[in-house]
Design an enzyme around this catalytic site. Sequence first.
Site, short mmCIF file in Angstrom:
data_model
loop_
_atom_site.label_atom_id
_atom_site.label_comp_id
_atom_site.label_asym_id
_atom_site.label_seq_id
_atom_site.Cartn_x
_atom_site.Cartn_y
_atom_site.Cartn_z
N SER A 217 18.28 -36.63 6.72
CA SER A 217 17.67 -35.36 7.12
C SER A 217 16.15 -35.44 7.13
CB SER A 217 18.19 -34.24 6.21
OG SER A 217 19.58 -34.09 6.38
N LYS B 175 15.20 -6.66 10.24
CA LYS B 175 14.43 -6.89 9.02
C LYS B 175 15.37 -7.17 7.85
CE LYS B 175 10.79 -6.92 6.36
NZ LYS B 175 9.84 -8.03 6.45
#
Length: 335
Positions: free
Chosen positions: A124, A176
């Site tokens: 990764s 949000k």
Amino acid sequence: MSLDSDVLIDRRRLRRKVSFWRVLSFLALAALLLWGGVEATGFGDLARSQDHIARIEISGTITYDHRQLKMLEALAEDDSVQGVIVSINSPGGTTAGGEAIYNALRKIAEKKPVTASITTLGASAAYLSAIASDHIVAQYTTLTGSIGVLFQYGNAKGLLDKIGIQIDAIKSAPLKATPNFYEPATPEVKETLRSLIDDTYMWFVGLVAERRGLSQERALQLANGQVYTGHQAKELELIDEIGGEHAAYQWLIDKKGLSSDLEIIDWKPESEERSLPFPANLLGFLGSESQNMLHSLLKTAKSVVDSSLPLDGLVSVWQAPDTETVSALGGAKHD
């Protein structure tokens, strides 16, 4: 006077001499440390003044480390550094941390040759760091790759309903603070997350294609989240050579024309380098090999378990199946 008495007297005299020199050495050290004109410097500073090959280590969980980046910047500007070996043993970490290391290593590679040696694990964000080098070496059984994106989030609404807890929120907009643990993710939220993941994924794939000389299509085929052995990675052209650090060192000598007389000297972030206030002129009595050995011993004694570090934002990390648990990292993972 008997022979035994003479031996006893000689032993006592020897002890007095040894004690005297011990005290004198201690006082000399104290004077050097307190002397205003002497600047406390870390291990290896004296050896670094001569031409050498720098070894830097990327291990454990990768984060955005300002001290490490400052060290890499200094390394790039140091004319005594003739080449760099990046020793990697990491499952990855934050995407921003891996990106920062990648960019710093590319700046170094513009001025001097850089090779990477992956030991046990380089997946990764750690693989992202490795492809910044000009040559990647890995062991046959090294685990590497893990090019992909994963976003994990949990939802506890069912549990909250059972225990009678309700959470309300007033938000400036529907997206949000989403996703959250107290309500299911809406299709709009999931689409937003997909957009975020795809953008990061294509950025990662593009770097793999560019640095490894692969077509975009081929890089996409390999970026399926799979972890590869070093042998598999070599066959897939994700690395260049099977071997250890010596193979990386030999590449610098054979392919980049560096002198085999150059020493390999460890470079560490300042927080580790300056763990003891030993002045450079005192350490000068030690050879560079002894300095490196002392530094390694101190590092072992000072080892820190960083597997539990909280990772904020996007995350590029590989987790072995037996350690993978439901978590609330709150970010994407290259997995």
